[in-house]
Design a protein around this motif. Structure first.
Motif, PDB file in Angstrom:
ATOM      1  N   CYS A   1       7.170 -12.171 -16.335  1.00 15.74           N
ATOM      2  CA  CYS A   1       7.410 -13.366 -15.531  1.00 15.74           C
ATOM      3  C   CYS A   1       8.490 -14.201 -16.197  1.00 15.74           C
ATOM      4  O   CYS A   1       8.545 -14.297 -17.428  1.00 15.74           O
ATOM      5  CB  CYS A   1       6.118 -14.167 -15.410  1.00 15.74           C
ATOM      6  N   SER A   2       9.371 -14.779 -15.414  1.00 16.22           N
ATOM      7  CA  SER A   2      10.386 -15.695 -15.924  1.00 16.22           C
ATOM      8  C   SER A   2      10.233 -17.043 -15.231  1.00 16.22           C
ATOM      9  O   SER A   2       9.601 -17.159 -14.174  1.00 16.22           O
ATOM     10  CB  SER A   2      11.802 -15.148 -15.710  1.00 16.22           C
ATOM     11  N   VAL A   3      10.817 -18.066 -15.858  1.00 19.79           N
ATOM     12  CA  VAL A   3      10.707 -19.428 -15.341  1.00 19.79           C
ATOM     13  C   VAL A   3      12.103 -20.020 -15.225  1.00 19.79           C
ATOM     14  O   VAL A   3      12.950 -19.810 -16.109  1.00 19.79           O
ATOM     15  CB  VAL A   3       9.851 -20.319 -16.261  1.00 19.79           C
TER      16      VAL A   3
ATOM     17  N   PHE B   1       8.424 -19.856 -10.851  1.00 20.61           N
ATOM     18  CA  PHE B   1       7.956 -18.705 -11.619  1.00 20.61           C
ATOM     19  C   PHE B   1       8.233 -17.438 -10.815  1.00 20.61           C
ATOM     20  O   PHE B   1       7.845 -17.337  -9.647  1.00 20.61           O
ATOM     21  CB  PHE B   1       6.457 -18.834 -11.903  1.00 20.61           C
ATOM     22  N   ASP B   2       8.909 -16.479 -11.437  1.00 18.19           N
ATOM     23  CA  ASP B   2       9.282 -15.235 -10.759  1.00 18.19           C
ATOM     24  C   ASP B   2       8.702 -14.039 -11.493  1.00 18.19           C
ATOM     25  O   ASP B   2       8.879 -13.897 -12.713  1.00 18.19           O
ATOM     26  CB  ASP B   2      10.808 -15.102 -10.690  1.00 18.19           C
ATOM     27  N   GLN B   3       8.031 -13.163 -10.776  1.00 21.17           N
ATOM     28  CA  GLN B   3       7.522 -11.926 -11.354  1.00 21.17           C
ATOM     29  C   GLN B   3       8.618 -10.867 -11.366  1.00 21.17           C
ATOM     30  O   GLN B   3       9.457 -10.814 -10.450  1.00 21.17           O
ATOM     31  CB  GLN B   3       6.317 -11.420 -10.576  1.00 21.17           C
TER      32      GLN B   3
ATOM     33  N   TYR C   1       3.747 -27.053 -17.669  1.00 21.56           N
ATOM     34  CA  TYR C   1       3.568 -25.944 -16.737  1.00 21.56           C
ATOM     35  C   TYR C   1       3.373 -26.445 -15.303  1.00 21.56           C
ATOM     36  O   TYR C   1       3.776 -25.778 -14.339  1.00 21.56           O
ATOM     37  CB  TYR C   1       2.363 -25.112 -17.175  1.00 21.56           C
TER      38      TYR C   1
ATOM     39  N   ASP D   1       1.243 -13.443 -15.112  1.00 25.73           N
ATOM     40  CA  ASP D   1       0.939 -14.813 -14.699  1.00 25.73           C
ATOM     41  C   ASP D   1       0.825 -15.671 -15.950  1.00 25.73           C
ATOM     42  O   ASP D   1      -0.065 -15.465 -16.781  1.00 25.73           O
ATOM     43  CB  ASP D   1      -0.370 -14.843 -13.910  1.00 25.73           C
ATOM     44  N   LEU D   2       1.731 -16.642 -16.091  1.00 23.50           N
ATOM     45  CA  LEU D   2       1.740 -17.475 -17.291  1.00 23.50           C
ATOM     46  C   LEU D   2       0.566 -18.443 -17.345  1.00 23.50           C
ATOM     47  O   LEU D   2       0.294 -19.035 -18.397  1.00 23.50           O
ATOM     48  CB  LEU D   2       3.054 -18.255 -17.375  1.00 23.50           C
TER      49      LEU D   2
ATOM     50  N   HIS E   1       5.755 -26.913 -11.546  1.00 25.34           N
ATOM     51  CA  HIS E   1       6.045 -26.129 -10.335  1.00 25.34           C
ATOM     52  C   HIS E   1       5.504 -26.803  -9.081  1.00 25.34           C
ATOM     53  O   HIS E   1       5.930 -26.497  -7.966  1.00 25.34           O
ATOM     54  CB  HIS E   1       5.467 -24.712 -10.454  1.00 25.34           C
TER      55      HIS E   1
END
Length: 470
Positions: free
Chosen positions: A92-94, A79-81, A141, A227-228, A144
């Protein structure tokens, strides 16, 4: 029988050969799965002609070879902010971090459980089958920090069950079963006189690059949340009681259902609907109408039928069959009052399902993608209500082609993941020829009513009990 103790006796990590680290961005169809459970599917086998310890070693070695080609399966979600020019987090991307973190194989023992206990004829799926699948509380989810793929090899008194637990954000069922079949081909080759080399060389390589609406390489899809985790809705425990049954439909029974619907449509003057009928539509009509009856749905209550559809061949240009990602949408019929659905009959309901499937074309798929991104929903397959039903999975998946070297599976079963009142999962019938096994999940009172439905049981075929010889 009572749920037997299933004891895990060993745990092994399997990694692919080293390769350059890579990130694969997840896009709309993948991200919509983050709230769903891991896929849980498994195969029941007669015992191999060697010990369980050797069996696990055999599967481990073949899996390491398969992961060389299917290396994202051994990764983790990342997960990247994303920030604006002022440093404020805007989203956020995944992605799948393909760093070879590894998958797991568990060896387990189910004392006193026999093949006949796992697949008893004409009764509910035994509750203990759920214990053949690990990660039973995980949602996608969690990929990660948890493996994206875990296998549990459970030794039975006279057989073995191989349970696969797989992160649904990584891919859909089409790609999942392509991977399992690739692993099985390598395993078979390893037991052949010539060994494993070349087992995958003649096959088309999986395509990991994600689809985008503009036809180019997909860029990371930035969701408007810092934040997902705030979007992840986990099921409230304890879950409501459920019953599960496997209903077998022979090819002949499905053809008879289709012909009955066709004749009804011809009498009603719907020649076009009659000409385009499929066995899937006929079976869906039967189950939809029987579910409405079993639930004693109020006459004025609107009911809807949902089914998952593979987008690969529906897109223009189409996606390759070996596209390794999610490429599914839920298609839905128009809402109809329960009394109208039952009064109009089998043929009308089959045609309604057909209209929903035919309408799911390139433009419709692209419209869904465009509408999803601004207001993302991470619960695409939790779209049920007490008056709905959903058919997922597919009898086209080559489950019984997964021979790991000692013969065809005796049965396919699933765990407790993604199950709720009104869910139907389709499996190919073991005898092939277009037969279908339907795993039906209903509340206990609804299942009891379904068991009294004469129209349903007139179409359900007798169980085809496998032989130990496969």
């Amino acid at each position: 029988m009572q749920s037997p103790p299933v004891q895990v006796v060993s745990r092994r990590t399997v990694k692919p050969p080293p390769r350059p680290r890579e990130r694969i961005p997840l896009t709309t169809w993948d991200l919509s799965m983050l709230c769903a459970d891991y896929i849980q599917k498994g195969l029941l086998f007669a015992p191999p002609p060697f010990s369980t310890a050797r069996l696990v070693g055999h599967l481990q070695a073949a899996l390491a070879d398969a992961l060389a080609a299917y290396y994202p399966v051994a990764g983790r979600l990342a997960f990247d902010q994303h920030r604006d020019d002022t440093g404020h987090v805007v989203g956020c991307s995944v992605s799948v971090d393909c760093a070879g973190q590894g998958v797991e194989i568990l060896e387990a023992v189910a004392d006193g459980v026999a093949i006949a206990d796992v697949i008893p004829p004409d009764v509910d799926v035994p509750r203990f089958v759920r214990s053949f699948f690990p990660l039973d509380e995980a949602v996608n989810y969690d990929g990660h920090e948890r493996p994206l793929f875990v296998v549990q090899v459970t030794e039975l008194a006279d057989g073995v069950f191989v349970g696969f637990v797989y992160n649904h954000a990584l891919s859909d069922g089409t790609a999942f079963w392509n991977f399992i079949n690739a692993w099985a081909r390598i395993a078979r080759a390893r037991l052949s006189p010539t060994g494993a080399p070349g087992a995958l060389e003649s096959r088309t390589a999986p395509l990991f690059e994600r689809w985008s609406t503009d036809g180019g390489a997909a860029a990371p899809l930035v969701l408007p949340y810092a934040d997902l985790a705030v979007l992840i809705a986990r099921p409230t425990l304890p879950l409501p009681p459920q019953r599960e049954r496997m209903l077998h439909f022979s090819a002949e029974s499905l053809e008879a259902l289709k012909e009955r619907a066709r004749q009804e449509l011809l009498v009603a003057g719907d020649a076009a609907g009659a000409a385009s009928l499929t066995r899937f539509q006929a079976m869906s009509s039967l189950l939809w109408r029987c579910f409405v009856r079993a639930r004693c749905t109020a006459p004025d209550q609107e009911v809807v039928f949902h089914a998952t559809a593979n987008n690969r061949a529906r897109l223009r240009p189409s996606l390759p069959a070996d596209y390794f990602g999610n490429a599914v949408n839920a298609v839905s019929t128009e809402a109809v009052r329960a009394s109208e659905l039952l009064a109009r009959g089998h043929g009308w309901a089959a045609a309604a399902v057909g209209r929903a499937v035919v309408a799911h074309k390139d433009a419709d798929i692209r419209a869904h993608v465009a509408a999803w991104a601004p207001e993302p929903g991470l619960s695409a397959f939790r779209l049920f209500n007490p008056n709905g039903m959903l058919i997922s999975s597919s009898p086209r998946f080559d489950m019984y082609g997964c021979d790991f070297g000692w013969g065809k599976a005796l049965a396919a079963r699933s765990g407790k993941a993604n199950k709720y009142d009104g869910k139907v999962s389709l499996f190919p019938g073991r005898e092939g020829g277009g037969s279908i096994d339907a795993e039906v999940v209903l509340a206990p009172e609804h299942m009891a009513a379904l068991e009294m439905d004469e129209e349903l049981w007139a179409a359900v075929s007798p169980d085809v009990q496998p032989t130990r010889k496969g």
